[in-house]
Design a protein around this motif. Structure first.
Motif, PDB file in Angstrom:
ATOM      1  N   GLU A 187      13.306-106.216-124.681  1.00  0.00           N
ATOM      2  CA  GLU A 187      13.242-105.623-123.341  1.00  0.00           C
ATOM      3  C   GLU A 187      11.942-106.010-122.641  1.00  0.00           C
ATOM      4  O   GLU A 187      11.934-106.331-121.440  1.00  0.00           O
ATOM      5  CB  GLU A 187      13.369-104.112-123.429  1.00  0.00           C
ATOM      6  N   THR A 235      11.632-108.199-119.156  1.00  0.00           N
ATOM      7  CA  THR A 235      10.857-107.696-118.020  1.00  0.00           C
ATOM      8  C   THR A 235       9.791-108.700-117.604  1.00  0.00           C
ATOM      9  O   THR A 235       9.586-108.952-116.407  1.00  0.00           O
ATOM     10  CB  THR A 235      10.199-106.352-118.381  1.00  0.00           C
ATOM     11  N   ASP A 281      11.269-111.730-115.843  1.00  0.00           N
ATOM     12  CA  ASP A 281      11.582-111.382-114.453  1.00  0.00           C
ATOM     13  C   ASP A 281      10.330-111.414-113.581  1.00  0.00           C
ATOM     14  O   ASP A 281      10.374-111.854-112.429  1.00  0.00           O
ATOM     15  CB  ASP A 281      12.233-110.008-114.408  1.00  0.00           C
TER      16      ASP A 281
END
Length: 337
Positions: A86, A90, A93
């Protein structure tokens, strides 16, 4: 009836909204390094506000890159690995890249397929875990290895693979735990899980008695931790602290000790590794090492972006990421309040 048609948002509009040049927007979207964080934040804020979607087909034609990073991980059922993935998604991105998560389930053929997709499906790959299967990782289609919670594995595998890597500072983790245990008066530890020669050496340095170490089998989970905790205390009743390979093992050990009426930390203290959320709410709450998944992810994407931008040195690089000791009830005892 007349309908108003909203034209596609352009890069020029994003640049105007962020107060930067079109070139800066392009550099941010393409994940290029050495851009001031403030400009990166403004560009991402403008993109979010305007709902701009980069034309990835045009980008691929222009740069030879598709804007996608592959994340290869053994499995996602393990909470720590899922959290690290995760964090990587993140961070990707934040660099203006998409992330494709590829579970390999420990199958070398699956990992080989992910690595072979570099240049077609992925611009580069972040590999969580051992790097032995990786070959020719540097260059235009790079691989970055994040050790994840495999810190006890042989690091020469990664060195031989010739790839950039990000590792948790296990030496610092060992030092933090050793100092904490000394302050708490704990001198007879046992290790649940074959891990960290550094930790074993530091803990055994204070005396001639070797540090017991319980093997966990193929899966280092709560069930294995519960079983190992009982076995260790039966074979080594003098043990006064259990140091666990990860928080899952530690939580299993805590459950087994409570079931058998063993006072924690009065009789035996317990410490884990990984800083899982469950450890905050266990009874007692769990002392643990926080490896900082966000820091690991940030370093990994920075190494990858440098390779893709052609600004990295020819030799592989290693980043050692700091860790933090989270002190809780399983070693400190409960707050009488």
């Amino acid at each position: 009836m007349t309908y108003a048609v909203r034209m596609r948002v352009t890069m020029r509009e994003v640049a105007d909204r962020a107060g930067v040049s079109i070139k800066t927007v392009s550099r941010v979207v393409n994940g290029e390094p050495h851009i001031r964080p403030e400009k990166v934040r403004r560009v991402h804020a403008a993109i979010d506000e305007l709902g701009w979607v980069p034309n990835r087909a045009a980008r691929a034609l222009r740069t030879g890159q598709v804007g996608v990073v592959g994340i290869a991980v053994t499995e996602l059922r393990r909470p720590y690995l899922a959290g690290l993935v995760e964090a990587l998604v993140t961070e990707a991105d934040r660099w203006g890249m998409l992330a494709a998560v590829e579970p390999t389930h420990g199958d070398p053929a699956r990992l080989a397929a992910v690595l072979a997709a570099r240049g077609r499906t992925f611009d580069g790959v972040v590999l969580i875990g051992p790097a032995a299967p990786v070959a020719d990782g540097l260059g235009e289609r790079p691989v970055v290895v994040v050790r994840g919670d495999t810190a006890g594995a042989d690091r020469t595998e990664t060195d031989r693979a010739g790839v950039d890597r990000v590792e948790e500072d296990v030496a610092e983790a060992a030092a933090l735990l050793a100092r904490h245990l000394a302050v708490m008066g704990r001198s007879r530890p046992a290790l649940l899980g074959a891990r960290q020669d550094e930790l074993r050496a530091r803990l055994g340095a204070s005396g001639p008695v070797p540090v017991p170490c319980a093997e966990l089998g193929e899966v280092a989970d709560r069930r294995a931790g519960a079983r190992a905790a009982v076995q260790v205390l039966e074979r080594h009743p003098e043990v006064d602290v259990l140091l666990c390979v990860n928080d899952e093992v530690a939580l299993g050990a805590l459950a087994a000790l409570v079931k058998h009426g063993v006072d924690v930390p009065g009789r035996v203290a317990v410490a884990g590794y990984g800083n899982l959320e469950d450890g905050r709410f266990s009874t007692p709450s769990l002392t643990t090492i926080d490896p900082g998944p966000a820091r690991l992810a940030r370093s990994a994407l920075e190494l990858l972006a440098d390779r893709l931008a052609g600004t990295a040195p020819r030799q592989p690089r290693a980043v050692v990421s700091p860790v933090e000791l989270i002190r809780r009830e399983s070693t400190l005892g409960r707050d009488p309040r």
